[in-house]
Design a protein around this motif. Structure first.
Motif, PDB file in Angstrom:
ATOM      1  N   ALA A 246      13.799   2.873   8.565  1.00  0.00           N
ATOM      2  CA  ALA A 246      12.900   3.827   7.902  1.00  0.00           C
ATOM      3  C   ALA A 246      12.637   3.382   6.462  1.00  0.00           C
ATOM      4  CB  ALA A 246      13.491   5.231   7.937  1.00  0.00           C
ATOM      5  N   TYR A 247      13.701   2.930   5.755  1.00  0.00           N
ATOM      6  CA  TYR A 247      13.512   2.434   4.385  1.00  0.00           C
ATOM      7  C   TYR A 247      12.594   1.219   4.381  1.00  0.00           C
ATOM      8  CZ  TYR A 247      16.597   5.401   1.684  1.00  0.00           C
ATOM      9  OH  TYR A 247      17.128   6.474   1.026  1.00  0.00           O
ATOM     10  N   MET A 248      12.813   0.333   5.345  1.00  0.00           N
ATOM     11  CA  MET A 248      12.016  -0.895   5.407  1.00  0.00           C
ATOM     12  C   MET A 248      10.536  -0.563   5.606  1.00  0.00           C
ATOM     13  SD  MET A 248      10.688  -3.510   7.414  1.00  0.00           S
ATOM     14  CE  MET A 248      11.444  -4.029   8.931  1.00  0.00           C
ATOM     15  N   MET A 249      10.258   0.359   6.518  1.00  0.00           N
ATOM     16  CA  MET A 249       8.866   0.715   6.790  1.00  0.00           C
ATOM     17  C   MET A 249       8.249   1.467   5.611  1.00  0.00           C
ATOM     18  SD  MET A 249       8.354  -0.739   9.619  1.00  0.00           S
ATOM     19  CE  MET A 249       6.739  -0.197  10.172  1.00  0.00           C
ATOM     20  N   ARG A 250       9.004   2.387   5.006  1.00  0.00           N
ATOM     21  CA  ARG A 250       8.476   3.217   3.923  1.00  0.00           C
ATOM     22  C   ARG A 250       8.080   2.392   2.697  1.00  0.00           C
ATOM     23  NH1 ARG A 250       5.760   6.048   3.407  1.00  0.00           N
ATOM     24  NH2 ARG A 250       6.439   7.243   1.591  1.00  0.00           N
ATOM     25  N   GLN A 251       8.722   1.199   2.531  1.00  0.00           N
ATOM     26  CA  GLN A 251       8.380   0.355   1.376  1.00  0.00           C
ATOM     27  C   GLN A 251       6.901  -0.016   1.360  1.00  0.00           C
ATOM     28  OE1 GLN A 251      10.847  -3.122   1.474  1.00  0.00           O
ATOM     29  NE2 GLN A 251      12.747  -1.951   1.314  1.00  0.00           N
ATOM     30  N   HIS A 252       6.250   0.031   2.536  1.00  0.00           N
ATOM     31  CA  HIS A 252       4.845  -0.374   2.620  1.00  0.00           C
ATOM     32  C   HIS A 252       3.888   0.728   2.199  1.00  0.00           C
ATOM     33  CE1 HIS A 252       7.046  -3.038   5.349  1.00  0.00           C
ATOM     34  NE2 HIS A 252       6.132  -3.942   5.041  1.00  0.00           N
ATOM     35  N   GLY A 253       4.416   1.947   1.995  1.00  0.00           N
ATOM     36  CA  GLY A 253       3.556   3.050   1.579  1.00  0.00           C
ATOM     37  C   GLY A 253       2.319   3.167   2.454  1.00  0.00           C
ATOM     38  N   PRO A 254       1.122   3.167   1.816  1.00  0.00           N
ATOM     39  CA  PRO A 254      -0.110   3.361   2.593  1.00  0.00           C
ATOM     40  C   PRO A 254      -0.629   2.084   3.255  1.00  0.00           C
ATOM     41  CG  PRO A 254      -0.620   3.221   0.273  1.00  0.00           C
ATOM     42  CD  PRO A 254       0.886   3.120   0.372  1.00  0.00           C
ATOM     43  N   PHE A 255       0.183   1.019   3.253  1.00  0.00           N
ATOM     44  CA  PHE A 255      -0.273  -0.243   3.820  1.00  0.00           C
ATOM     45  C   PHE A 255       0.212  -0.426   5.258  1.00  0.00           C
ATOM     46  CE2 PHE A 255      -0.857  -0.869  -0.628  1.00  0.00           C
ATOM     47  CZ  PHE A 255      -1.889  -1.795  -0.752  1.00  0.00           C
ATOM     48  N   GLU A 256      -0.615  -1.086   6.087  1.00  0.00           N
ATOM     49  CA  GLU A 256      -0.148  -1.554   7.380  1.00  0.00           C
ATOM     50  C   GLU A 256       0.941  -2.590   7.113  1.00  0.00           C
ATOM     51  OE1 GLU A 256      -3.306  -2.937   9.866  1.00  0.00           O
ATOM     52  OE2 GLU A 256      -4.660  -1.305   9.301  1.00  0.00           O
ATOM     53  N   PRO A 257       1.928  -2.791   7.972  1.00  0.00           N
ATOM     54  CA  PRO A 257       2.059  -2.200   9.299  1.00  0.00           C
ATOM     55  C   PRO A 257       2.862  -0.897   9.346  1.00  0.00           C
ATOM     56  CG  PRO A 257       3.714  -3.888   9.058  1.00  0.00           C
ATOM     57  CD  PRO A 257       2.976  -3.803   7.742  1.00  0.00           C
ATOM     58  N   HIS A 258       3.044  -0.223   8.193  1.00  0.00           N
ATOM     59  CA  HIS A 258       3.659   1.105   8.256  1.00  0.00           C
ATOM     60  C   HIS A 258       2.579   2.087   8.717  1.00  0.00           C
ATOM     61  CE1 HIS A 258       5.921   4.635   7.550  1.00  0.00           C
ATOM     62  NE2 HIS A 258       5.686   4.807   6.274  1.00  0.00           N
ATOM     63  N   ARG A 259       1.477   2.143   7.942  1.00  0.00           N
ATOM     64  CA  ARG A 259       0.349   2.956   8.371  1.00  0.00           C
ATOM     65  C   ARG A 259      -0.283   2.327   9.612  1.00  0.00           C
ATOM     66  NH1 ARG A 259      -5.120   2.466   5.758  1.00  0.00           N
ATOM     67  NH2 ARG A 259      -5.306   1.422   7.754  1.00  0.00           N
ATOM     68  N   LEU A 260      -0.721   3.158  10.554  1.00  0.00           N
ATOM     69  CA  LEU A 260      -1.330   2.650  11.784  1.00  0.00           C
ATOM     70  C   LEU A 260      -2.660   1.972  11.469  1.00  0.00           C
ATOM     71  CD1 LEU A 260      -0.836   5.577  14.360  1.00  0.00           C
ATOM     72  CD2 LEU A 260       0.509   3.497  14.115  1.00  0.00           C
ATOM     73  N   PRO A 261      -3.101   1.042  12.350  1.00  0.00           N
ATOM     74  CA  PRO A 261      -4.427   0.454  12.169  1.00  0.00           C
ATOM     75  C   PRO A 261      -5.504   1.542  12.219  1.00  0.00           C
ATOM     76  CG  PRO A 261      -3.367  -0.355  14.184  1.00  0.00           C
ATOM     77  CD  PRO A 261      -2.392   0.516  13.501  1.00  0.00           C
ATOM     78  N   LEU A 262      -6.663   1.240  11.644  1.00  0.00           N
ATOM     79  CA  LEU A 262      -7.716   2.261  11.464  1.00  0.00           C
ATOM     80  C   LEU A 262      -8.041   3.047  12.726  1.00  0.00           C
ATOM     81  CD1 LEU A 262     -10.221   0.419   9.118  1.00  0.00           C
ATOM     82  CD2 LEU A 262      -8.802   2.429   8.583  1.00  0.00           C
ATOM     83  N   ASP A 263      -8.196   2.345  13.859  1.00  0.00           N
ATOM     84  CA  ASP A 263      -8.656   3.042  15.061  1.00  0.00           C
ATOM     85  C   ASP A 263      -7.549   3.853  15.727  1.00  0.00           C
ATOM     86  OD1 ASP A 263      -7.383   0.668  15.618  1.00  0.00           O
ATOM     87  OD2 ASP A 263      -8.473   0.339  17.481  1.00  0.00           O
TER      88      ASP A 263
END
Ligand code: 13P
Ligand code: 13P
Ligand code: MG
Ligand code: MG
Ligand code: MG
Length: 363
Positions: A325-342
């Protein structure tokens, strides 16, 4: 004795936000199902929650997709929504997308996993329920349980499992389904189920056609035409005998994997196995949770539950999920934490694009 096991669930309101269910709502559900049992509509029931999702686990003899059972479940959700409204819980009636019941609860917002089978001399079942994720979340664990010998040694050393299983895979976009036989078709099957958002595993059968696992695969966003919450799926798995042992069925969750969901249904996050009491998506509305309730069926009676993931042997999985969870959260609003647009459940892209249309110049 032919028994139907129905697990029907809905988010009827969150306490607080989307993090938990209120005890008064669970109590109301219990009252309604007690009445249904008194009236012999159902044999037995167990009410529980996973995060903000209310779970109705019921046994009866009316088969799958039975109107009386579905209507009773719908009415239970409506009554619980009234409690949620009185308490002003968040998103009261969130998953009830229709104004009135119309024959089958599927397509109306609530999720359902059902299976009908002849109750064996001993009938252990495990019911998985998840919050802050979508129906494809079961693809990897179902693959491991029923097709991966590194998870399920029974595939190698148990005579009644050695021939493998059949997977029913849905295409939720084109409304089609296909059956794959494993192990011989695993490479073909993985092309599809490796894209779990589009191709969820609906069910698993033995080679003789006996039901082994059944999952809910509705897509709330498709039904509602807009984001109204995550699908938060459920899955029933039969165990022992011709099926994987209980421990083989639970084993995939010892290694947390990334699923779609989490905050605003728009992020990848690790799925964390917990006991019911700890199914409380908190950090960034997560991380996504999965609970596993075990029952022995006895003439349709639900002997249980055993709260499997409350066990200490899943402590390390929770620790791993927190690290992920920490690893993913570091990306904030960026992929690959945030899902791709579609695949994002909500987006401001159309509005922002419209606003800036004139400022976009040809390269
Ligand atoms: P028991 O001998 O205790 O029944 O265990 C058998 C088994 O399948 C364990 O996975
Ligand atoms: P639920 O589907 O569990 O209500 O989640 C909604 C959400 O957007 C959480 O951030
Ligand atoms: Mg909610
Ligand atoms: Mg939920
Ligand atoms: Mg939801």
């Amino acid at each position: 004795m032919k028994i139907t096991l129905s697990v029907i669930k809905a988010d009827i309101g969150g306490f607080v936000g989307h993090s938990d269910s209120h005890p008064e709502c669970l109590c109301e559900a219990d009252n309604k199902l007690a009445k249904a049992k008194q009236n012999d509509l159902i044999i037995d029931y167990h009410v529980t929650k996973c995060g903000d999702d209310l779970q109705l686990i019921m046994t009866h003899q009316k088969g799958e997709n039975n109107t009386d059972i579905h209507e009773m479940a719908w009415n239970t959700f409506v009554s619980c929504t009234e409690v949620a409204k009185r308490l002003k819980l968040y998103g009261a009636g969130q998953d009830l997308l229709a104004d009135a019941f119309s024959g089958n609860i599927k397509g109306m917002g609530p999720g359902a996993a059902e299976m009908e089978f002849e109750e064996r001399i001993s009938e252990p079942v495990v019911i998985f329920m998840a919050d802050k994720t979508s129906s494809g979340a079961w693809n990897m664990p179902l693959y491991k349980m029923f097709a991966d010998p590194f998870n399920t040694i029974g595939l190698v050393i148990a005579e009644n499992m050695h021939q493998g299983f059949k997977f029913e895979v849905h295409d939720v976009k084109d409304s089609k389904k296909i059956i794959f036989s494993t192990p011989e078709e695993i490479y073909d099957m993985l092309v599809f189920i490796g894209a779990p958002n589009r191709y969820p595993v609906k069910a698993v059968y033995t080679r003789n056609g006996e039901i082994a696992a059944s999952s809910s695969t509705q897509k709330l966003a498709f039904i509602a035409g807009r984001y109204v919450g995550k699908d938060d799926p459920v899955c029933i798995v039969r165990c022992q005998g011709a099926f994987p042992a209980v421990g083989e069925v639970l084993e995939p969750f010892a290694t947390p994997y990334l699923v779609e969901g989490w905050m605003r249904g728009s992020h990848w996050g690790p799925i964390m196995p917990t006991g019911v009491a700890d199914s409380l998506p908190t950090r960034f509305d997560g991380p996504p949770r999965v609970i596993a309730q075990g029952f022995q069926l006895s003439q349709g009676k639900l002997v249980g539950p055993r709260d499997f993931f409350a066990d200490v042997s899943y402590d390390q999985a929770r620790e791993m999920a927190n690290k992920m969870a920490y690893m993913m959260r570091q990306h904030g609003p960026f992929e690959p934490h945030r899902l791709p647009l579609d695949e994002m459940e909500y987006t401001t892209m159309p509005q922002v694009s419209r606003k800036l249309a004139e400022r976009f110049k040809p390269l």
